[in-house]
Motif scaffolding. Structure first.
Motif, PDB file in Angstrom:
ATOM      1  N   ARG A 525       0.825  -1.215   0.000  1.00 13.42           N
ATOM      2  CA  ARG A 525       0.000   0.000   0.000  1.00 13.42           C
ATOM      3  C   ARG A 525       0.852   1.254   0.000  1.00 13.42           C
ATOM      4  NH1 ARG A 525      -3.722  -4.065  -0.578  1.00 13.42           N
ATOM      5  NH2 ARG A 525      -3.735  -5.379   1.288  1.00 13.42           N
ATOM      6  N   ILE A 526       0.161   2.334  -0.221  1.00  8.50           N
ATOM      7  CA  ILE A 526       0.806   3.632  -0.075  1.00  8.50           C
ATOM      8  C   ILE A 526       0.833   3.969   1.416  1.00  8.50           C
ATOM      9  CG2 ILE A 526       0.555   6.090  -0.529  1.00  8.50           C
ATOM     10  CD1 ILE A 526      -1.086   5.171  -3.061  1.00  8.50           C
ATOM     11  N   HIS A 527       2.006   4.369   1.940  1.00  7.95           N
ATOM     12  CA  HIS A 527       2.029   4.721   3.360  1.00  7.95           C
ATOM     13  C   HIS A 527       2.386   6.191   3.569  1.00  7.95           C
ATOM     14  CE1 HIS A 527       6.223   3.659   2.475  1.00  7.95           C
ATOM     15  NE2 HIS A 527       6.542   4.509   3.446  1.00  7.95           N
ATOM     16  N   ARG A 528       2.627   6.890   2.449  1.00 13.69           N
ATOM     17  CA  ARG A 528       2.988   8.307   2.571  1.00 13.69           C
ATOM     18  C   ARG A 528       1.882   9.189   2.028  1.00 13.69           C
ATOM     19  NH1 ARG A 528       8.996   8.718   0.186  1.00 13.69           N
ATOM     20  NH2 ARG A 528       7.887  10.378  -0.916  1.00 13.69           N
ATOM     21  N   LYS A 529       1.603  10.241   2.753  1.00 11.14           N
ATOM     22  CA  LYS A 529       0.514  11.095   2.339  1.00 11.14           C
ATOM     23  C   LYS A 529       0.785  11.800   1.013  1.00 11.14           C
ATOM     24  CE  LYS A 529      -2.863  14.348   3.661  1.00 11.14           C
ATOM     25  NZ  LYS A 529      -3.234  15.591   4.285  1.00 11.14           N
ATOM     26  N   ASP A 530       2.048  12.174   0.785  1.00 14.34           N
ATOM     27  CA  ASP A 530       2.343  12.886  -0.463  1.00 14.34           C
ATOM     28  C   ASP A 530       2.098  11.989  -1.677  1.00 14.34           C
ATOM     29  OD1 ASP A 530       4.487  11.303   0.381  1.00 14.34           O
ATOM     30  OD2 ASP A 530       5.965  12.494  -0.712  1.00 14.34           O
ATOM     31  N   VAL A 531       2.473  10.717  -1.556  1.00 13.74           N
ATOM     32  CA  VAL A 531       2.243   9.794  -2.662  1.00 13.74           C
ATOM     33  C   VAL A 531       0.746   9.589  -2.866  1.00 13.74           C
ATOM     34  CG1 VAL A 531       2.640   7.462  -3.522  1.00 13.74           C
ATOM     35  CG2 VAL A 531       4.447   8.645  -2.236  1.00 13.74           C
ATOM     36  N   GLN A 532       0.036   9.459  -1.748  1.00 11.47           N
ATOM     37  CA  GLN A 532      -1.405   9.257  -1.844  1.00 11.47           C
ATOM     38  C   GLN A 532      -2.076  10.423  -2.565  1.00 11.47           C
ATOM     39  OE1 GLN A 532      -3.294   6.308  -0.394  1.00 11.47           O
ATOM     40  NE2 GLN A 532      -4.297   7.216  -2.156  1.00 11.47           N
ATOM     41  N   GLN A 533      -1.596  11.612  -2.249  1.00  7.74           N
ATOM     42  CA  GLN A 533      -2.180  12.792  -2.903  1.00  7.74           C
ATOM     43  C   GLN A 533      -1.901  12.795  -4.401  1.00  7.74           C
ATOM     44  OE1 GLN A 533      -0.513  15.743  -0.303  1.00  7.74           O
ATOM     45  NE2 GLN A 533      -2.530  16.270   0.554  1.00  7.74           N
ATOM     46  N   GLN A 534      -0.690  12.365  -4.776  1.00  5.74           N
ATOM     47  CA  GLN A 534      -0.362  12.292  -6.207  1.00  5.74           C
ATOM     48  C   GLN A 534      -1.264  11.303  -6.924  1.00  5.74           C
ATOM     49  OE1 GLN A 534       3.701  12.018  -7.700  1.00  5.74           O
ATOM     50  NE2 GLN A 534       4.407  12.487  -5.623  1.00  5.74           N
ATOM     51  N   ILE A 535      -1.540  10.174  -6.256  1.00  2.00           N
ATOM     52  CA  ILE A 535      -2.397   9.152  -6.879  1.00  2.00           C
ATOM     53  C   ILE A 535      -3.793   9.722  -7.089  1.00  2.00           C
ATOM     54  CG2 ILE A 535      -3.485   6.892  -6.590  1.00  2.00           C
ATOM     55  CD1 ILE A 535      -0.518   6.730  -7.168  1.00  2.00           C
ATOM     56  N   PHE A 536      -4.318  10.366  -6.060  1.00  2.00           N
ATOM     57  CA  PHE A 536      -5.644  10.975  -6.203  1.00  2.00           C
ATOM     58  C   PHE A 536      -5.653  11.969  -7.341  1.00  2.00           C
ATOM     59  CE2 PHE A 536      -6.697  10.123  -1.498  1.00  2.00           C
ATOM     60  CZ  PHE A 536      -7.308   8.940  -1.837  1.00  2.00           C
ATOM     61  N   GLN A 537      -4.571  12.708  -7.433  1.00  2.00           N
ATOM     62  CA  GLN A 537      -4.465  13.724  -8.482  1.00  2.00           C
ATOM     63  C   GLN A 537      -4.517  13.057  -9.864  1.00  2.00           C
ATOM     64  OE1 GLN A 537      -1.077  16.209  -7.704  1.00  2.00           O
ATOM     65  NE2 GLN A 537      -1.502  17.509  -9.488  1.00  2.00           N
ATOM     66  N   SER A 538      -3.753  11.985 -10.027  1.00  2.00           N
ATOM     67  CA  SER A 538      -3.743  11.356 -11.353  1.00  2.00           C
ATOM     68  C   SER A 538      -5.044  10.626 -11.634  1.00  2.00           C
ATOM     69  CB  SER A 538      -2.540  10.410 -11.499  1.00  2.00           C
ATOM     70  OG  SER A 538      -2.434   9.570 -10.391  1.00  2.00           O
ATOM     71  N   LEU A 539      -5.804  10.336 -10.592  1.00  2.00           N
ATOM     72  CA  LEU A 539      -7.117   9.721 -10.796  1.00  2.00           C
ATOM     73  C   LEU A 539      -8.197  10.781 -11.000  1.00  2.00           C
ATOM     74  CD1 LEU A 539      -7.110   6.915  -8.081  1.00  2.00           C
ATOM     75  CD2 LEU A 539      -7.026   6.613 -10.552  1.00  2.00           C
TER      76      LEU A 539
END
Length: 623
Positions: A525-539
């Motif tokens: 899983r993603i455990h970092r908030k910055d990465v999670q935000q990037q994923i949401f952004q690309s989605l």
RNA sequence: GGGGACGUAGCUCAGUUGGUUAGAGCGCUGCCCUGUCACGGCAGAGGUCGCGAGUUCGAGCCUCGUCGUCCCCGCCA
């Protein structure tokens, strides 16, 4: 008939355990009358419980009273027999029954209950009417086959639970009444009485909770978890199903594989089947290339690249797209097929994938003798093997992407491969008797016994599928969707492409397939908030939307989240495979029909106005 | 939402080209039977041919619709 009271009588043995060594003992057996054979002054009753069957003898001279009752007893009556275990005469021994060397010389027979005549009997050999089986499920479940399936399910579940505990996993329960979670399926909703107009959702999986348990420091969690998805049913899909769900902190992908391989091998061992570990691994692209599927059945030959068998002129003459894969699929030992037989197979080929096929080798050999020979040679085809060539059809160009990323497959290529892969499995099903690859599994399942493990390597072929694409393009919505779920981490090497080239990004997720069935999947899983935000952004998920749907989880990510990952495997499917069952309904005690009806309890139903009112619900049926 | 298969006795099934009173095996009921184990023998009951329309002199059979069960596509990461 007059029923007897049980009184103080206690059962001393089960109906399956008495042997010649018990001869002379006074015993009390209780169970259902499986069959009754009335010889006038001598009546035989086969007494059945879940452990087996024992023959009860009622002799008019020895037990006139018991014999008189026996005359009125019918199949499926519940009776108790008191008597002596006696050895049968040599010519009366029944070698087909485990208890066939003995019988009960009855001294007292109690009729504990009678029965209405059911539409079928547990001792019937041919009962196929699922409608009637499901309505009278309690009778159906008495059948030895069903008793076996649930014994098996229990043993497998117990072994898996025990194994995971030994591997250091803690079983922790998560809520059934929860909030809609980000899996792609439709949620079951539960209206809230205390909060008018608001709803709980039943979990599609414990996904978010298990990640939060990692944030909570539990390190290794598992659960035999009920999951709910409101989607159409199939032979291998029910509305509610059970997953072996687990999550762990600080794992590499390989760590999760090791854990899953161990518990799965333990489960299979409990069913009497030895699984070889480690399981093979294959990337998604490779799986599509070699099998035309992301859940390959390794019991059958894979696809072969036969592009080299053709010259460019050949392909042009055959009207085959030279830029797309040209593959051969092979079904062993089918023998020669008539034109009619081949044509009967044609509907199984999915023309919507923009691919075509050649299954007439005689004709091919006439026009292109060298290519025809070469194809069979490349495919390793024996004389009796049925070979079909599948290739891109330039005349039937469907809308799909040609874009390729460094050695990866394009959507168009995948379409050709999957057309070939689907055809491969369809035909393999049809010609199962000829190639015999599925028969091996059936035989192992039939022979498997706890304590006497058989080698399942040929019969059960697990394989890990890795490196799935992170995103799938949804043409209808014109946006990128997560192929797994939005908490799956991308490959670190592909992170730079998240926004520029979403299609090129691989995910740290994996499936486990066995014999052409998806057993389960998981991810790091993603455990970092910055990465999670990037994923949401690309989605294309806005901050507001992300916050509304799982703000609590984003919050949690900010409180010291360890790297973590896990997997969930479908327990029902595992049992189904090991039971050799054709559908999940054979291994779920109270399943629903294809139309999602429980025929026994007759659910779903309407409810009273009062109930609706309390729940602040009004029903508005479309007329 | 779409495609396909099936629906005849309690169960498993047969039913010819549309033609007289719809059959079989198992099960069930009654009677007989002391060594069966899928016991056997004799006799018997049991059918709105899923349901509704239509075509036809006549429908289990043909047509349309509908309901149910199953399989598949869509859907389900």
């Amino acid at each position: 008939m007059i029923l007897d009271f049980l009184g103080d009588l206690e059962r001393t043995h089960s109906c399956g355990e008495l042997r010649a060594s018990h001869a002379g003992q006074i015993v009390v057996l209780m169970g259902w009358v499986n069959r009754r054979r009335d010889h006038g002054n001598l009546i035989f009753l086969d007494l059945r419980d879940r452990s087996g069957i024992t023959q009860i003898v009622l002799d008019k001279e020895l037990v006139p009273e018991g014999h008189a009752k026996g005359e009125h007893v019918r199949p499926e009556y519940v009776v108790a027999a008191v008597g002596k275990v006696s050895l049968r005469d040599a010519d009366a021994i029944n070698p087909k029954m485990p208890t066939g060397e003995i019988e009960i010389e009855t001294t007292e027979l109690l009729v504990l209950n009678d029965t209405r005549l059911a539409p079928f009997s547990p001792s019937d050999e041919a009962i196929q009417n699922e409608e009637v089986r499901l309505k009278y499920r309690y009778v159906d479940l008495r059948r030895p086959e069903m008793q076996h399936n649930f014994r098996l399910r229990h043993d497998i579940t117990l072994a898996i639970r025990d194994n995971l505990s030994q591997q250091g996993f803690l079983e922790i329960e998560t809520p059934i009444l929860t909030k809609s979670t980000p899996e792609g399926a439709r949620d079951f909703l539960v209206p809230s009485r205390l909060h008018a107009g608001e709803f709980y959702a039943l979990p599609q999986s414990p996904q978010i909770f298990k990640q939060i348990l990692m944030i909570s420091g539990f390190d290794k969690y598992f659960q035999i978890a009920r999951c709910f998805r409101d989607e159409d049913l199939r032979a291998d899909r029910q509305l509610e199903f059970t997953q072996v769900d687990l999550e762990m902190s600080f794992p590499r992908q390989e760590t999760v594989f090791g854990v899953a391989e161990q518990f799965l091998a333990a489960g299979f061992k409990a069913a009497g089947v030895t699984l070889l570990t480690p399981f093979p691994r294959i990337t998604y692209d490779e799986s599509m290339r070699r099998f035309g599927s992301d859940k390959p059945d390794l019991r059958l030959p894979g696809l072969t690249d036969v592009r080299p068998a053709f010259t460019d002129e050949n392909l042009a003459a055959l009207q085959i797209d030279p830029a797309l894969p040209v593959v051969a699929l092979r079904i062993p030992n089918v023998g020669e097929l008539s034109r009619k037989e081949r044509e009967d197979n044609h509907p199984s080929f999915d023309l919507k994938k923009g691919a075509k096929f050649i299954d007439d080798f005689k004709r091919l050999a006439k026009g292109f003798p060298e290519a025809a020979v070469k194809v069979r040679e490349l495919a390793g085809a024996a004389e009796a093997d049925f070979v079909i060539i599948v290739a891109g059809d330039p005349a039937h160009h469907i809308k799909a992407s040609d874009t390729k990323f460094e050695g990866r497959l394009s959507e168009r290529e995948i379409n050709v491969y999957s057309a070939a892969g689907n055809f491969r499995t369809e035909l393999a099903k049809k010609y199962a008797d000829k190639h015999g690859a599925f028969g091996v599994t059936e035989k192992v399942v039939k022979d498997a016994e706890p304590g006497a493990p058989v080698d399942g390597a040929q019969a059960f072929q697990p394989i890990w599928i890795t490196d799935f694409p992170m995103f799938e393009y949804d043409a209808a919505l014109a946006k990128w969707m997560p192929a797994h779920h939005p908490f799956t981490s991308p490959h670190e090497a592909d992170m730079a492409n998240l926004l520029t080239d979403p299609a090129s990004v691989r995910a740290n997720c994996y499936d486990l397939a066995m014999n052409g069935m998806e057993l389960g999947s998981g991810s790091i899983r993603i455990h970092r908030k910055d990465v999670q935000q990037q994923i949401f952004q690309s989605l294309g998920i806005s901050d507001e939307e992300a916050r509304a749907r799982f703000g609590f989880f984003l919050d949690a990510l900010e409180y010291g989240t360890p790297p973590h990952g896990g997997i969930a495997l479908g327990l029902d499917r595992i049992v189904m495979l090991l039971a050799g069952a054709p559908s999940l309904r054979e291994v779920i005690a109270f399943p629903k029909t294809a139309k999602a009806i429980d025929l026994m309890v007759e659910a779903p139903t309407t409810v009273t106005e009062q109930q609706l009112k309390e729940l602040h619900i009004r029903v508005a049926l479309k007329s």
